[in-house]
Design an enzyme around this catalytic site. Structure first.
Site, mmCIF file in Angstrom:
data_model
loop_
_atom_site.group_PDB
_atom_site.id
_atom_site.type_symbol
_atom_site.label_atom_id
_atom_site.label_comp_id
_atom_site.label_asym_id
_atom_site.label_seq_id
_atom_site.Cartn_x
_atom_site.Cartn_y
_atom_site.Cartn_z
ATOM 1 N N HIS A 1 -8.953 3.926 -1.337
ATOM 2 C CA HIS A 1 -7.582 3.397 -1.195
ATOM 3 C C HIS A 1 -7.228 2.477 -2.366
ATOM 4 C CE1 HIS A 1 -3.949 1.881 0.418
ATOM 5 N NE2 HIS A 1 -4.413 0.981 1.261
ATOM 6 N N CYS B 1 0.827 -1.227 0.000
ATOM 7 C CA CYS B 1 0.000 0.000 0.000
ATOM 8 C C CYS B 1 0.853 1.266 0.000
ATOM 9 C CB CYS B 1 -0.926 0.012 1.211
ATOM 10 S SG CYS B 1 -1.971 -1.446 1.328
HETATM 11 C C1 LIG Z 1 -14.617 -3.272 4.601
HETATM 12 C C2 LIG Z 1 -14.774 -4.414 3.611
HETATM 13 C C3 LIG Z 1 -14.555 -5.745 4.331
HETATM 14 C C4 LIG Z 1 -16.195 -4.350 3.051
HETATM 15 O O1 LIG Z 1 -16.276 -5.313 2.050
HETATM 16 P P1 LIG Z 1 -17.680 -5.969 1.626
HETATM 17 O O2 LIG Z 1 -18.391 -6.467 2.838
HETATM 18 O O3 LIG Z 1 -17.357 -6.927 0.540
HETATM 19 O O4 LIG Z 1 -18.489 -4.717 1.131
HETATM 20 P P2 LIG Z 1 -19.176 -4.476 -0.281
HETATM 21 O O5 LIG Z 1 -18.122 -4.055 -1.251
HETATM 22 O O6 LIG Z 1 -20.048 -5.656 -0.599
HETATM 23 O O7 LIG Z 1 -20.104 -3.237 0.029
HETATM 24 C C5 LIG Z 1 -21.266 -3.320 0.840
HETATM 25 C C6 LIG Z 1 -21.802 -1.921 1.052
HETATM 26 O O8 LIG Z 1 -20.954 -1.197 1.979
HETATM 27 C C7 LIG Z 1 -20.395 -0.046 1.335
HETATM 28 N N1 LIG Z 1 -18.993 -0.020 1.728
HETATM 29 C C8 LIG Z 1 -18.057 -0.936 1.385
HETATM 30 N N2 LIG Z 1 -16.897 -0.631 2.005
HETATM 31 C C9 LIG Z 1 -17.132 0.465 2.740
HETATM 32 C C10 LIG Z 1 -16.331 1.231 3.591
HETATM 33 N N3 LIG Z 1 -15.067 0.908 3.798
HETATM 34 N N4 LIG Z 1 -16.888 2.313 4.195
HETATM 35 C C11 LIG Z 1 -18.174 2.647 3.989
HETATM 36 N N5 LIG Z 1 -18.996 1.936 3.174
HETATM 37 C C12 LIG Z 1 -18.471 0.865 2.575
HETATM 38 C C13 LIG Z 1 -20.562 -0.259 -0.158
HETATM 39 O O9 LIG Z 1 -20.704 0.979 -0.837
HETATM 40 C C14 LIG Z 1 -21.836 -1.069 -0.215
HETATM 41 O O10 LIG Z 1 -22.942 -0.170 -0.062
HETATM 42 P P3 LIG Z 1 -24.315 -0.405 -0.884
HETATM 43 O O11 LIG Z 1 -24.826 -1.751 -0.396
HETATM 44 O O12 LIG Z 1 -25.143 0.757 -0.476
HETATM 45 O O13 LIG Z 1 -23.903 -0.430 -2.319
HETATM 46 C C15 LIG Z 1 -13.747 -4.310 2.424
HETATM 47 O O14 LIG Z 1 -13.952 -3.089 1.771
HETATM 48 C C16 LIG Z 1 -12.328 -4.401 2.892
HETATM 49 O O15 LIG Z 1 -11.774 -5.489 2.993
HETATM 50 N N6 LIG Z 1 -11.652 -3.253 3.174
HETATM 51 C C17 LIG Z 1 -10.288 -3.252 3.587
HETATM 52 C C18 LIG Z 1 -9.355 -3.253 2.391
HETATM 53 C C19 LIG Z 1 -7.920 -3.419 2.821
HETATM 54 O O16 LIG Z 1 -7.606 -4.248 3.654
HETATM 55 N N7 LIG Z 1 -6.993 -2.644 2.242
HETATM 56 C C20 LIG Z 1 -5.623 -2.679 2.608
HETATM 57 C C21 LIG Z 1 -5.432 -1.916 3.864
HETATM 58 S S1 LIG Z 1 -3.859 -2.088 4.609
#
Ligand SMILES: CC(C)(COP(=O)(O)OP(=O)(O)OC[C@H]1O[C@@H](n2cnc3c(N)ncnc32)[C@H](O)[C@@H]1OP(=O)(O)O)[C@@H](O)C(=O)NCCC(=O)NCCS
Length: 388
Positions: free
Chosen positions: A335, A86
């Site tokens: 991100h 990242c």
């Molecule tokens: C947080 C996380 C687990 C959510 O994944 P998910 O459950 O598959 O979520 P989805 O993509 O299916 O989205 C579901 C809903 O939440 C919303 N959403 C997804 N991520 C979000 C976030 N981080 N903040 C706010 N809303 C979020 C989406 O817009 C979607 O909304 P909708 O239903 O109104 O369209 C995923 O984004 C993730 O793993 N994030 C971390 C990424 C990471 O680790 N990066 C490296 C960092 S070191």
């Protein structure tokens, strides 16, 4: 010693774009960068390019820098992909600055691109995980949310950091991102929503996590002596530092500090001759809300353990004395891994020049800003200090 300056910066919109590929995303940022150079720039004068990228959805893994720069019409470059998880974008800036400082080239592009939404959520977590410790942490089934959850638990245990203080980070960053036309989530959230999001890895819920994002960004970095040819208001790279640490958190000296951040910041402060008290605004790596509180502490904005209190006292809000993540941060702006570091510099370039598109998000009068980009759960960290 020579100095380097940023004279142009561009960013694509961040978000979920099924109709755009890696090349199109990067071209959007490149065009924006070229048009941001006040006195114009001949693309042929760009000699080198460093492109941050982790793996663009796991699809395009090789020759990334040539692929995206060729699409922009640049086929004459000394070019390479920079991969430090990242923190790839932050290290693309360091590589570009070192290229110019070495005297090898005068005009260099530092950029980044990532296309994350083409694969399923499960696959995303799988290929993101390659940036951590794959031997023990991955075998134990951890995700990045899981690792930062451990840090959050320990921080709460040792220092009494409150659940509400984590959510304050999310509310602040969504408020800022709502004013950023290039952010992924341009919407505010309430404290109640932030507290009640579905749990991802206890104590972190959805609103404590950054998202997965498509996006690109690009900068023109040149020898400071020639910066005025391109603009009357260059932004100088006053100092930079990169530092590594153990990849696995069980090997580290502390689970409530990122030693990589401390070391990278110390190098950047030393090179710039500045100290934490000189930093008027910052873009920090808030991949999870606890990470922003750790950044306040490890960058020296407040004492160890006081990150939650520092947030609660309002110092880092837009109207505070040191606004942090005025862009919306990783939480709301998005991100897109390889682009995150150069995207932070794009934000800071505009903040320090007073050219933020929406005045509500403009940090008033800031001349010195810091950008902080973390790879993995802290295995690599890049910090740069920018000055108008
Ligand atoms: C947080 C996380 C687990 C959510 O994944 P998910 O459950 O598959 O979520 P989805 O993509 O299916 O989205 C579901 C809903 O939440 C919303 N959403 C997804 N991520 C979000 C976030 N981080 N903040 C706010 N809303 C979020 C989406 O817009 C979607 O909304 P909708 O239903 O109104 O369209 C995923 O984004 C993730 O793993 N994030 C971390 C990424 C990471 O680790 N990066 C490296 C960092 S070191």
């Amino acid at each position: 010693m020579k100095k380097v300056a940023i004279v142009g910066a561009g960013q694509s919109r961040y978000g979920d774009f099924p109709d755009k590929g890696i090349k199109e995303l990067f071209f959007e940022a490149y065009k924006d960068m070229i048009s941001s150079v006040d006195n114009g720039i001949d693309p042929k004068s760009i000699e080198s390019a460093y492109i941050g990228n982790l793996g663009s959805g796991g699809f395009q893994l090789g020759n990334m820098s040539a692929l995206v720069t060729e699409y922009c019409g640049l086929t004459h470059l000394n070019t390479m992909r920079i991969e430090n998880a990242c923190a790839s974008g932050g290290y693309a800036i360091i590589a570009a600055a070192m290229d110019v400082l070495s005297g090898a080239h005068e005009v260099v592009l530092a950029g980044g691109v990532e296309k994350m939404t083409d694969v399923s959520g499960m696959k995303q977590k799988y290929w993101l995980g390659v940036s951590g410790d794959t031997e023990y942490e991955r075998l134990a089934g951890t995700t990045f949310a899981g690792l930062y959850a451990l840090m959050a638990q320990r921080h709460m245990h040792e220092f009494g950091t409150k659940r509400e203080q984590l959510s304050m980070v999310a509310v602040k960053n969504h408020k800022n991102g709502a004013q950023n036309p290039k952010a992924q989530f341009q919407r505010e959230i309430t404290m109640e929503q932030a507290l009640k999001g579905p749990i991802v890895a206890h104590p972190l819920n959805l609103f404590d996590c950054c998202s997965t994002t498509d996006g690109a960004s690009a900068l023109i970095i040149c020898d400071a002596d020639m910066a005025k040819k391109y603009t009357d208001t260059p932004v100088y790279v006053a100092g930079f530092g990169g530092a590594s640490d153990f990849l696995a958190i069980h090997d580290r000296v502390s689970t409530v500090a990122l030693e990589g951040t401390k070391r990278a910041a110390a190098a950047a402060y030393k090179m710039s001759g500045l100290s934490p008290k000189d930093i008027q605004t910052a873009e920090v790596h808030d991949c999870f809300t606890i990470a922003e509180l750790l950044a306040y502490e490890d960058l020296g904005f407040c004492e160890k353990g006081k990150g939650g209190q520092y947030m609660e006292e309002g110092h880092t809000k837009l109207d505070g004395d040191r606004p942090v993540n005025a862009s919306g941060g990783l939480k709301s702006k998005g991100h897109p891994i390889g682009s995150t570091g150069t995207g932070m510099a794009y934000e800071m370039f505009n903040q320090l020049r007073g050219t933020i598109q929406k005045p509500a998000r403009q940090v008033k009068g800031a001349e010195v800003g810091l950008i902080h980009n973390v790879g993995g759960s802290g295995g690599t960290v890049a910090v740069s200090i920018l000055r108008r």
